[in-house]
Motif scaffolding. Structure first.
Motif, mmCIF file in Angstrom:
data_model
loop_
_atom_site.group_PDB
_atom_site.id
_atom_site.type_symbol
_atom_site.label_atom_id
_atom_site.label_comp_id
_atom_site.label_asym_id
_atom_site.label_seq_id
_atom_site.Cartn_x
_atom_site.Cartn_y
_atom_site.Cartn_z
ATOM 1 N N ASN A 180 0.803 -1.218 0.000
ATOM 2 C CA ASN A 180 0.000 0.000 0.000
ATOM 3 C C ASN A 180 0.840 1.274 0.000
ATOM 4 O OD1 ASN A 180 -2.414 -1.418 0.003
ATOM 5 N ND2 ASN A 180 -2.442 -1.584 2.219
ATOM 6 N N LEU A 181 2.005 1.220 0.608
ATOM 7 C CA LEU A 181 2.845 2.416 0.693
ATOM 8 C C LEU A 181 3.732 2.612 -0.526
ATOM 9 C CD1 LEU A 181 3.922 2.195 4.438
ATOM 10 C CD2 LEU A 181 2.222 3.724 3.424
ATOM 11 N N ASN A 182 3.971 1.550 -1.290
ATOM 12 C CA ASN A 182 4.862 1.616 -2.456
ATOM 13 C C ASN A 182 4.188 1.053 -3.707
ATOM 14 O OD1 ASN A 182 7.220 2.505 -0.917
ATOM 15 N ND2 ASN A 182 7.151 0.469 -0.026
ATOM 16 N N PRO A 183 3.081 1.642 -4.166
ATOM 17 C CA PRO A 183 2.371 1.065 -5.312
ATOM 18 C C PRO A 183 3.126 1.203 -6.635
ATOM 19 C CG PRO A 183 1.396 3.157 -4.705
ATOM 20 C CD PRO A 183 2.423 2.841 -3.662
ATOM 21 N N LEU A 184 4.130 2.057 -6.697
ATOM 22 C CA LEU A 184 4.846 2.301 -7.951
ATOM 23 C C LEU A 184 6.075 1.398 -8.116
ATOM 24 C CD1 LEU A 184 4.649 6.193 -8.038
ATOM 25 C CD2 LEU A 184 3.116 4.522 -9.079
ATOM 26 N N ARG A 185 6.285 0.446 -7.229
ATOM 27 C CA ARG A 185 7.443 -0.462 -7.321
ATOM 28 C C ARG A 185 7.318 -1.456 -8.454
ATOM 29 N NH1 ARG A 185 9.896 -3.644 -2.972
ATOM 30 N NH2 ARG A 185 8.255 -5.025 -3.586
ATOM 31 N N GLY A 186 6.095 -1.826 -8.828
ATOM 32 C CA GLY A 186 5.904 -2.833 -9.862
ATOM 33 C C GLY A 186 5.992 -4.253 -9.326
ATOM 34 N N ILE A 187 6.035 -4.381 -8.012
ATOM 35 C CA ILE A 187 6.087 -5.689 -7.357
ATOM 36 C C ILE A 187 5.090 -5.684 -6.204
ATOM 37 C CG2 ILE A 187 7.504 -7.284 -6.003
ATOM 38 C CD1 ILE A 187 9.950 -6.191 -7.454
ATOM 39 N N ARG A 188 4.270 -6.731 -6.145
ATOM 40 C CA ARG A 188 3.330 -6.908 -5.036
ATOM 41 C C ARG A 188 3.810 -8.092 -4.210
ATOM 42 N NH1 ARG A 188 -0.486 -3.465 -4.087
ATOM 43 N NH2 ARG A 188 -1.805 -5.051 -3.207
ATOM 44 N N LEU A 189 3.649 -7.988 -2.918
ATOM 45 C CA LEU A 189 4.037 -9.069 -2.024
ATOM 46 C C LEU A 189 2.803 -9.845 -1.585
ATOM 47 C CD1 LEU A 189 6.652 -7.224 0.218
ATOM 48 C CD2 LEU A 189 7.075 -8.669 -1.762
ATOM 49 N N LYS A 190 2.896 -11.154 -1.637
ATOM 50 C CA LYS A 190 1.828 -12.038 -1.192
ATOM 51 C C LYS A 190 2.373 -12.835 -0.016
ATOM 52 C CE LYS A 190 -0.704 -16.098 -2.609
ATOM 53 N NZ LYS A 190 -0.702 -17.194 -3.544
ATOM 54 N N ALA A 191 1.588 -12.970 1.029
ATOM 55 C CA ALA A 191 2.052 -13.670 2.223
ATOM 56 C C ALA A 191 1.156 -14.853 2.548
ATOM 57 C CB ALA A 191 2.084 -12.713 3.404
#
Length: 76
Positions: A39-50
C-alpha cells in the motif's frame, strides 16, 4: 530472528522467501508488514503475497511482478 522491511524489499519479482518466526504473533506481524509495503509503495511494480503456517511458525512471502499504475497529471 528479526525480520524487517529491508528483508521484504530484497525479495525479487518471481521469487519467494520463507521466514522462520519465533511464534505466530511475529508471523502475523511480518504478514501485515508485507501488505503495508504494497500500500505504501504502489509504484514499485512488485506486489508481495504472504502465506502463514501457524503450526511451523513460518511465513512465506512471494514477490509478484505487476503493472505500475499510471498517475494522472493534474490540470491547473
Amino acid at each position: 530472528m528479526k525480520i524487517g522491511k529491508d528483508d521484504l524489499l530484497a525479495i525479487e519479482a518471481g521469487t519467494d522467501r520463507t521466514f522462520e518466526c519465533k511464534d505466530g504473533k511475529q508471523c502475523e506481524s511480518v504478514r501485515q508488514q508485507a501488505y503495508r509495503i504494497n500500500n505504501l509503495n504502489p509504484l514499485r511494480g512488485i506486489r508481495l503475497k504472504a502465506s502463514m503456517d501457524w503450526l511451523k511458525s513460518t511465513v512465506k512471502i512471494t514477490a509478484i511482478e505487476c503493472e505500475v499504475p499510471q498517475l494522472e497529471k493534474a490540470n491547473g
